[in-house]
Design a protein around this motif. Sequence first.
Motif, PDB file in Angstrom:
ATOM      1  N   LEU A   1      19.792  17.162  13.207  1.00  0.00           N
ATOM      2  CA  LEU A   1      19.159  15.873  13.221  1.00  0.00           C
ATOM      3  C   LEU A   1      17.736  16.112  13.764  1.00  0.00           C
ATOM      4  O   LEU A   1      16.890  15.595  13.321  1.00  0.00           O
ATOM      5  CB  LEU A   1      19.565  15.109  14.323  1.00  0.00           C
ATOM      6  N   ASN A   2      17.377  17.022  14.828  1.00  0.00           N
ATOM      7  CA  ASN A   2      16.338  17.519  15.137  1.00  0.00           C
ATOM      8  C   ASN A   2      15.275  18.256  14.050  1.00  0.00           C
ATOM      9  O   ASN A   2      14.203  17.855  13.914  1.00  0.00           O
ATOM     10  CB  ASN A   2      16.146  18.690  16.363  1.00  0.00           C
TER      11      ASN A   2
ATOM     12  N   LEU B   1      11.014  23.016  19.299  1.00  0.00           N
ATOM     13  CA  LEU B   1      10.690  23.568  20.805  1.00  0.00           C
ATOM     14  C   LEU B   1      10.494  22.501  21.897  1.00  0.00           C
ATOM     15  O   LEU B   1      11.075  22.541  23.164  1.00  0.00           O
ATOM     16  CB  LEU B   1       9.680  24.630  20.928  1.00  0.00           C
ATOM     17  N   LEU B   2       9.871  21.507  21.445  1.00  0.00           N
ATOM     18  CA  LEU B   2       9.860  20.204  22.322  1.00  0.00           C
ATOM     19  C   LEU B   2      10.933  19.618  22.690  1.00  0.00           C
ATOM     20  O   LEU B   2      11.284  19.197  23.722  1.00  0.00           O
ATOM     21  CB  LEU B   2       8.869  19.108  21.854  1.00  0.00           C
TER      22      LEU B   2
ATOM     23  N   ILE C   1       5.988  24.433   8.629  1.00  0.00           N
ATOM     24  CA  ILE C   1       7.062  25.285   9.311  1.00  0.00           C
ATOM     25  C   ILE C   1       6.733  25.310  10.751  1.00  0.00           C
ATOM     26  O   ILE C   1       7.711  25.335  11.588  1.00  0.00           O
ATOM     27  CB  ILE C   1       7.294  26.588   8.563  1.00  0.00           C
ATOM     28  N   ALA C   2       5.397  25.667  11.016  1.00  0.00           N
ATOM     29  CA  ALA C   2       4.933  25.570  12.453  1.00  0.00           C
ATOM     30  C   ALA C   2       5.241  24.521  13.022  1.00  0.00           C
ATOM     31  O   ALA C   2       5.846  24.214  14.288  1.00  0.00           O
ATOM     32  CB  ALA C   2       3.677  26.121  12.333  1.00  0.00           C
ATOM     33  N   LEU C   3       5.069  23.154  12.505  1.00  0.00           N
ATOM     34  CA  LEU C   3       5.257  21.806  13.013  1.00  0.00           C
ATOM     35  C   LEU C   3       6.755  21.593  13.459  1.00  0.00           C
ATOM     36  O   LEU C   3       7.147  20.969  14.378  1.00  0.00           O
ATOM     37  CB  LEU C   3       4.548  20.616  12.106  1.00  0.00           C
ATOM     38  N   ILE C   4       7.507  21.769  12.208  1.00  0.00           N
ATOM     39  CA  ILE C   4       8.932  21.943  12.578  1.00  0.00           C
ATOM     40  C   ILE C   4       9.400  22.709  13.822  1.00  0.00           C
ATOM     41  O   ILE C   4      10.308  22.223  14.780  1.00  0.00           O
ATOM     42  CB  ILE C   4       9.769  22.460  11.427  1.00  0.00           C
TER      43      ILE C   4
END
Length: 197
Positions: free
Chosen positions: A35-36, A27-28, A19-22
Amino acid sequence: MTTSRERLEAVGNQIPPLIALIVLWMLLWGEFSWLNLLVGLVVGIVVTVAFYLVPVQLSGRVHPLQTVVFFVRLIVDIVRASVDVSWLAVKPRLVTSNAILEIRLRTRSDLILTWTAVATSIVPGSIVVDIDRESSILYLHVLNMQSASDIEQFRRRVLDTERRIVRGFGSHEDVERMRGVLPANRLSARRSGKELS
């Protein structure tokens, strides 16, 4: 051989980093789109599978009042330390005495060790330079340690931070380990009371 419950726990321990990576992926890119989100999910799965880390054992326990106490005290410590470091920067005739301190924590949880290190490092005037994970020891570079009492006071502040984190997020074993450990202000009051008597 692992049981189905252990496999399920291992998968469950990978969900928070996923979840943190998503969230980081979103945010990036700076915008929310389906799609993101989908690409972030795929990238997160690839990263968590390809770069598998030892799972961090979450306590499964959050005490809301103690969590608020921890964050409020952390903000107060940051503001106070920012003023102290600012004064050191503009103080005429600056004579500092810095130190590398070894502080042995009382818990054995990797999560509590990490949170204590981060909470200590974000307060201006100190930074963690090394960690002995096996022994739960933090090595910190600390500004303006003029005397043994300054060193002891800083050591107690770090241990108080650890105690507040344990009371807010720690497992029942960590809470039991911390029972009977007094915060610095009550400990110093007891010591001064013994000296007077």
